[in-house]
Design a protein around this motif. Sequence first.
Motif, PDB file in Angstrom:
ATOM      1  N   TYR A  38       0.818  -1.217   0.000  1.00  0.00           N
ATOM      2  CA  TYR A  38       0.000   0.000   0.000  1.00  0.00           C
ATOM      3  C   TYR A  38       0.853   1.270   0.000  1.00  0.00           C
ATOM      4  O   TYR A  38       0.775   2.071  -0.930  1.00  0.00           O
ATOM      5  N   SER A  64      -6.196   2.044  -7.613  1.00  0.00           N
ATOM      6  CA  SER A  64      -7.579   2.045  -7.133  1.00  0.00           C
ATOM      7  C   SER A  64      -8.287   0.743  -7.491  1.00  0.00           C
ATOM      8  O   SER A  64      -9.091   0.225  -6.711  1.00  0.00           O
ATOM      9  N   SER A  66      -6.925  -2.117  -7.604  1.00  0.00           N
ATOM     10  CA  SER A  66      -6.485  -3.131  -6.629  1.00  0.00           C
ATOM     11  C   SER A  66      -7.315  -3.050  -5.357  1.00  0.00           C
ATOM     12  O   SER A  66      -7.628  -4.079  -4.744  1.00  0.00           O
ATOM     13  N   GLN A  67      -7.695  -1.847  -4.950  1.00  0.00           N
ATOM     14  CA  GLN A  67      -8.507  -1.686  -3.750  1.00  0.00           C
ATOM     15  C   GLN A  67      -9.923  -2.223  -3.961  1.00  0.00           C
ATOM     16  O   GLN A  67     -10.520  -2.823  -3.058  1.00  0.00           O
ATOM     17  N   VAL A  69     -10.708  -4.649  -6.028  1.00  0.00           N
ATOM     18  CA  VAL A  69     -10.579  -6.110  -6.027  1.00  0.00           C
ATOM     19  C   VAL A  69     -10.450  -6.627  -4.606  1.00  0.00           C
ATOM     20  O   VAL A  69     -11.077  -7.628  -4.224  1.00  0.00           O
ATOM     21  N   ALA A  70      -9.653  -5.947  -3.779  1.00  0.00           N
ATOM     22  CA  ALA A  70      -9.488  -6.361  -2.384  1.00  0.00           C
ATOM     23  C   ALA A  70     -10.822  -6.349  -1.652  1.00  0.00           C
ATOM     24  O   ALA A  70     -11.102  -7.233  -0.828  1.00  0.00           O
ATOM     25  N   TRP A 117      -1.692  -5.150 -10.607  1.00  0.00           N
ATOM     26  CA  TRP A 117      -2.381  -4.553  -9.462  1.00  0.00           C
ATOM     27  C   TRP A 117      -3.663  -5.305  -9.130  1.00  0.00           C
ATOM     28  O   TRP A 117      -4.068  -5.359  -7.958  1.00  0.00           O
ATOM     29  N   MET A 118      -4.307  -5.899 -10.107  1.00  0.00           N
ATOM     30  CA  MET A 118      -5.478  -6.721  -9.804  1.00  0.00           C
ATOM     31  C   MET A 118      -5.078  -7.943  -8.986  1.00  0.00           C
ATOM     32  O   MET A 118      -5.762  -8.312  -8.019  1.00  0.00           O
ATOM     33  N   GLY A 121      -4.412  -6.867  -5.593  1.00  0.00           N
ATOM     34  CA  GLY A 121      -5.664  -6.638  -4.872  1.00  0.00           C
ATOM     35  C   GLY A 121      -6.198  -7.916  -4.239  1.00  0.00           C
ATOM     36  O   GLY A 121      -6.711  -7.892  -3.108  1.00  0.00           O
ATOM     37  N   MET A 124      -4.086  -8.461  -1.220  1.00  0.00           N
ATOM     38  CA  MET A 124      -4.418  -7.520  -0.143  1.00  0.00           C
ATOM     39  C   MET A 124      -5.697  -7.926   0.577  1.00  0.00           C
ATOM     40  O   MET A 124      -5.812  -7.789   1.800  1.00  0.00           O
ATOM     41  N   GLY A 125      -6.673  -8.428  -0.182  1.00  0.00           N
ATOM     42  CA  GLY A 125      -7.906  -8.885   0.442  1.00  0.00           C
ATOM     43  C   GLY A 125      -7.695 -10.026   1.415  1.00  0.00           C
ATOM     44  O   GLY A 125      -8.521 -10.252   2.312  1.00  0.00           O
ATOM     45  N   ALA A 361     -11.155   3.684  -1.832  1.00  0.00           N
ATOM     46  CA  ALA A 361     -10.399   3.644  -3.084  1.00  0.00           C
ATOM     47  C   ALA A 361     -10.781   4.809  -3.986  1.00  0.00           C
ATOM     48  O   ALA A 361      -9.939   5.339  -4.727  1.00  0.00           O
TER      49      ALA A 361
END
Length: 416
Positions: A38, A64, A66-67, A69-70, A117-118, A121, A124-125, A361
């Motif tokens: 992050y 954004s 990625s966020q 998707v998370a 980034w996907m 994400g 990150m989730g 995001a």
Amino acid sequence: MTTIEDPPQRPVSLAPSGLRRVLVALCLTEITSWGILYYAFPVLSVAISHDTGWSSAVIVAAFSVSQLVAAVVGIPVGRILDCRGPRWVMTAGSVLAVPALVVIATAHTLPIFFAGWMIAGIAMGAVLYPPAFAALTRWYGDNYVKALMILTLAAGLASTVFAPLSVALADRFDWRTTYLVLAVILAVITIPGHLWGLRGGWPDPIRLPHAQPGDYHRTSRSLAFLALIVALAAAAFAASAGVFNLVPLLIERGFSPSLAALTLGLGGAGQVIGRVFYLPLAAKTSVRARTVSVIVIAALSTAWLGLANSAAALISIAIGAGLVRGIFTLIQATAVTDRWGFEHYGRLNGLMSAPIVIVMALAPWAGTVLSTWTGSYAHAYLVLGAIALVGAVISAATIPTLRSAGTIVSVRRQRM
């Protein structure tokens, strides 16, 4: 005071040494995961734009995504956490984060950059706050609030550690090599940290009296749960937009870029310190009182940033706003257990967190758009304060008030 009716006690599945191991492991992995996945991005985004020729807006859009998707991934992750615990899902997230960073670092086209980034994400989730909160809430039982406070205090150091490190690496190498080095650091710390640190039996949750199998569905569709999502999302939106647009606001008010950046850093330090105040606040207030009051203060401090003119006032308000954001993090972390107990924490918290992560995001971009529409960043902060104030009003309706199967309502007076 709003409470759950004296839940039955259950044996803790880990010895005190095991609980300490879990907490230490999560503190280390959250600092590292937040710092690399992050906080490294804002530091490296300018270098990425200069090197690739891609616009800053496009690069931020990839982050954004990625966020978003998370947020979506957090919902099934919550179900897994409730059933199987955090060890394997968080380890898998750490493993997946490594190739994600490699894809980002080696991307020479925008589609590949977005794809990286996907994937990040998804990781990150599985590794950021929601699963860590679920782990500590279940393992620590009645002592979960103190554990959450310690975790968020530690994780608050993520930007302090990894923003300067990212700058130092980028100065010595370039942004691509920096991300590759960070990927190695993430692999070395978080994969064994989750695999070794989170081992141990996954205890049954504290089960409320009269609980029934369909309670999760009833709770997730209740008016109180919907109000909770809207209230926290509104507050999180205002806070996130306020943080990401603070430097432009301060420069608009006559600050130098260096003083504006220092003020932003002081607000971040305030956020870490603010978390210390959650325990005494929780001991002296009801769930409704502290939720409403914290969001109201957040709304007022945001609006006040749009009204203040002097440098001393703006710096002081920024630090105070950081203190409130620190408390708000724990308001959000304890929101489900404070109202509906422990049993379905993973799923309910994942469902609650998804829209909050989505609006966070979108918040940096939305704050910039508001400044354009209203004519200044100062006016935008007034709008953000009003949005948070609406969230505070809605938050008063987030306490369950009806006795239903599996939902135990207040049996004592609300202490307002």
